[in-house]
Design a protein around this motif. Sequence first.
Motif, PDB file in Angstrom:
ATOM      1  N   GLY A  41     -10.123  -7.231   3.319  1.00 11.40           N
ATOM      2  CA  GLY A  41      -8.995  -8.133   3.100  1.00 11.40           C
ATOM      3  C   GLY A  41      -8.709  -8.355   1.629  1.00 11.40           C
ATOM      4  N   ASP A  42      -9.758  -8.549   0.826  1.00  9.81           N
ATOM      5  CA  ASP A  42      -9.565  -8.706  -0.620  1.00  9.81           C
ATOM      6  C   ASP A  42      -9.081  -7.415  -1.257  1.00  9.81           C
ATOM      7  N   LEU A  68      -2.015   4.700  -3.688  1.00 11.01           N
ATOM      8  CA  LEU A  68      -2.395   3.299  -3.524  1.00 11.01           C
ATOM      9  C   LEU A  68      -1.970   2.764  -2.155  1.00 11.01           C
ATOM     10  N   LEU A  69      -0.789   3.157  -1.696  1.00 13.54           N
ATOM     11  CA  LEU A  69      -0.365   2.723  -0.371  1.00 13.54           C
ATOM     12  C   LEU A  69      -1.254   3.311   0.728  1.00 13.54           C
ATOM     13  N   SER A  70      -1.697   4.534   0.535  1.00 16.82           N
ATOM     14  CA  SER A  70      -2.602   5.146   1.513  1.00 16.82           C
ATOM     15  C   SER A  70      -3.950   4.434   1.534  1.00 16.82           C
ATOM     16  N   ASN A  71      -4.451   4.047   0.358  1.00 16.91           N
ATOM     17  CA  ASN A  71      -5.713   3.304   0.306  1.00 16.91           C
ATOM     18  C   ASN A  71      -5.575   1.927   0.963  1.00 16.91           C
ATOM     19  N   ARG A  72      -4.447   1.295   0.751  1.00 12.27           N
ATOM     20  CA  ARG A  72      -4.223   0.002   1.416  1.00 12.27           C
ATOM     21  C   ARG A  72      -4.144   0.172   2.932  1.00 12.27           C
ATOM     22  N   ALA A  73      -3.570   1.287   3.370  1.00 20.52           N
ATOM     23  CA  ALA A  73      -3.531   1.570   4.805  1.00 20.52           C
ATOM     24  C   ALA A  73      -4.940   1.755   5.364  1.00 20.52           C
ATOM     25  N   ALA A  74      -5.818   2.390   4.600  1.00 20.42           N
ATOM     26  CA  ALA A  74      -7.206   2.546   5.057  1.00 20.42           C
ATOM     27  C   ALA A  74      -7.888   1.196   5.220  1.00 20.42           C
ATOM     28  N   CYS A  75      -7.628   0.271   4.301  1.00 19.60           N
ATOM     29  CA  CYS A  75      -8.210  -1.078   4.421  1.00 19.60           C
ATOM     30  C   CYS A  75      -7.695  -1.784   5.669  1.00 19.60           C
ATOM     31  N   LYS A  76      -6.401  -1.687   5.929  1.00 21.49           N
ATOM     32  CA  LYS A  76      -5.844  -2.352   7.107  1.00 21.49           C
ATOM     33  C   LYS A  76      -6.347  -1.717   8.398  1.00 21.49           C
ATOM     34  N   SER A  77      -6.617  -0.405   8.364  1.00 16.39           N
ATOM     35  CA  SER A  77      -7.189   0.239   9.549  1.00 16.39           C
ATOM     36  C   SER A  77      -8.591  -0.291   9.840  1.00 16.39           C
ATOM     37  N   LYS A  78      -9.359  -0.563   8.785  1.00 20.71           N
ATOM     38  CA  LYS A  78     -10.703  -1.121   8.989  1.00 20.71           C
ATOM     39  C   LYS A  78     -10.646  -2.522   9.583  1.00 20.71           C
ATOM     40  N   ILE A  79      -9.638  -3.293   9.219  1.00 19.22           N
ATOM     41  CA  ILE A  79      -9.499  -4.654   9.740  1.00 19.22           C
ATOM     42  C   ILE A  79      -9.016  -4.647  11.184  1.00 19.22           C
ATOM     43  N   GLY A  80      -8.352  -3.570  11.593  1.00 11.21           N
ATOM     44  CA  GLY A  80      -7.783  -3.497  12.927  1.00 11.21           C
ATOM     45  C   GLY A  80      -6.288  -3.706  12.964  1.00 11.21           C
ATOM     46  N   GLN A  81      -5.641  -3.801  11.803  1.00  7.71           N
ATOM     47  CA  GLN A  81      -4.198  -3.965  11.729  1.00  7.71           C
ATOM     48  C   GLN A  81      -3.551  -2.575  11.764  1.00  7.71           C
ATOM     49  N   CYS A  85      -1.037  -0.590   9.143  1.00  4.13           N
ATOM     50  CA  CYS A  85      -1.545   0.670   8.578  1.00  4.13           C
ATOM     51  C   CYS A  85      -0.497   1.770   8.706  1.00  4.13           C
ATOM     52  N   ILE A  86       0.157   1.842   9.850  1.00  3.84           N
ATOM     53  CA  ILE A  86       1.179   2.881  10.059  1.00  3.84           C
ATOM     54  C   ILE A  86       2.355   2.666   9.106  1.00  3.84           C
ATOM     55  N   LYS A  87       2.732   1.432   8.852  1.00  8.43           N
ATOM     56  CA  LYS A  87       3.838   1.157   7.930  1.00  8.43           C
ATOM     57  C   LYS A  87       3.495   1.614   6.515  1.00  8.43           C
ATOM     58  N   ASP A  88       2.274   1.329   6.059  1.00 10.97           N
ATOM     59  CA  ASP A  88       1.872   1.757   4.720  1.00 10.97           C
ATOM     60  C   ASP A  88       1.809   3.283   4.620  1.00 10.97           C
ATOM     61  N   SER A 102      -2.503  10.360   4.143  1.00 10.82           N
ATOM     62  CA  SER A 102      -1.645   9.376   4.800  1.00 10.82           C
ATOM     63  C   SER A 102      -1.308   9.821   6.218  1.00 10.82           C
ATOM     64  N   VAL A 103      -1.078  11.118   6.419  1.00  9.79           N
ATOM     65  CA  VAL A 103      -0.788  11.616   7.766  1.00  9.79           C
ATOM     66  C   VAL A 103      -2.006  11.456   8.666  1.00  9.79           C
ATOM     67  N   LEU A 104      -3.190  11.755   8.125  1.00 13.22           N
ATOM     68  CA  LEU A 104      -4.411  11.636   8.920  1.00 13.22           C
ATOM     69  C   LEU A 104      -4.714  10.190   9.294  1.00 13.22           C
ATOM     70  N   ARG A 105      -4.533   9.271   8.355  1.00 14.85           N
ATOM     71  CA  ARG A 105      -4.800   7.861   8.654  1.00 14.85           C
ATOM     72  C   ARG A 105      -3.778   7.297   9.641  1.00 14.85           C
ATOM     73  N   ARG A 106      -2.561   7.785   9.557  1.00 13.05           N
ATOM     74  CA  ARG A 106      -1.561   7.359  10.541  1.00 13.05           C
ATOM     75  C   ARG A 106      -1.914   7.887  11.931  1.00 13.05           C
ATOM     76  N   ALA A 107      -2.451   9.097  11.994  1.00 16.28           N
ATOM     77  CA  ALA A 107      -2.871   9.653  13.284  1.00 16.28           C
ATOM     78  C   ALA A 107      -4.001   8.829  13.899  1.00 16.28           C
ATOM     79  N   ILE A 108      -4.967   8.422  13.077  1.00 13.11           N
ATOM     80  CA  ILE A 108      -6.080   7.611  13.578  1.00 13.11           C
ATOM     81  C   ILE A 108      -5.573   6.260  14.079  1.00 13.11           C
TER      82      ILE A 108
END
Length: 381
Positions: A41-42, A68-81, A85-88, A102-108
């Motif tokens: 979250g931080d 940076l947006l892809s890294n923020r998406a990874a953080c939100k994926s860990k939180i369960g959001q 994550c898909i928006k980022d 970014s494509v791989l994290r969106r797939a997950i």
Amino acid sequence: MEVEEAPSKPERQIIHILPLPEKVVKIKAEASTLFINGSYGDAVSKYTECVNGLDKDNTGHWYHISLLLSNRAACKSKIGQCTECIKDCNDSLVYNPRFFKSVLRRAIAYENIENYKKAYEDYRLTIVIDSSQVSAQQGLRRTSEILRKEFGSRWREHVSDHASFPEGPDFVDPAKAGPPASTPTPRVSTPAEPTTTPQPTKPEPAKQPASSPSKPTKQPTLAKPAKTETPVSPAKPAKSSEPTKTAKPTEPVKPADAPKAAPQEPQKKADYRMPTKEEQYAKFKDQGNAHVAKQQYREALRCYDKCITLNREMVPAHLNSALCHLKLENYKRAIGCVEEVLKLEPSNIKALYRRAAANKELKEIPRSCERFEIRCRKGPG
């Protein structure tokens, strides 16, 4: 006759990456340490500060903004959001359409919310961009098996199976453009070596005859007395077994270091890679889904419990555990699993529905009606 010229392909845009400002570099380092320590979250707020600190109209910052947006998406994926994550990931691909992470994290994220069609398409697109991604290959197999079970042998008609390499600009880092200049240097040194080596070898044997008379003087002194000492040994009859011992010098020939092929074994072990937590989570989740399909709910619960121990913030594991408890008539435990989901996503429709079903079986009618009413307000069906 006039000849029509073939239309030339448009040249791809080349963008030179600008260095990050010092403030953004410091904040990015803080965000990475927070991510490593599990403070997702931080880390999200820090990555947001980094993105806001860059000029989105400057093309030189587009590569960094996408990262940076892809890294923020990874953080939100860990939180369960997963939806955030898909928006980022979508915003990241606007600035760099060929950024495979970014494509791989969106797939997950799509797979976690059980949107297997889009997850399959993104896994396939990731392999088109970078075919060496093992996690994308594994995700493609998982989603294809799920779609095959859902739609049958003609499941490919329900997905777009034609993934093409995305178009986008080429990002060039001027700081990394220097190495090619150093490549011709080793070629200059190689031809000089063979010209020098044959020449010094020829004059050397001409000078050796001067030192050759000294060598015959050493040969009678060293080799001959050694041979005179050997006949003294046969005078001893008791040591007739010694010649058998002299045959043993053949033993050092046996350890002729033939087993030197053994050092190759640790190289094979080095190729082994420990599976990541995400891969282990996907493995246990697939096993649990297979048990549910066979109505083996107790075995499925064990698999989902392992998923929860790996990551307690993943919503699908709690939802699937609640479903198994409902099937086993463990209604209070089902409510406990649902409460964990509602802590992460208070408006999750599946969680509200399953909690209402558990309250209904426990004959808590007022609570059951309240849950169903909330569910109807949130979504249809």
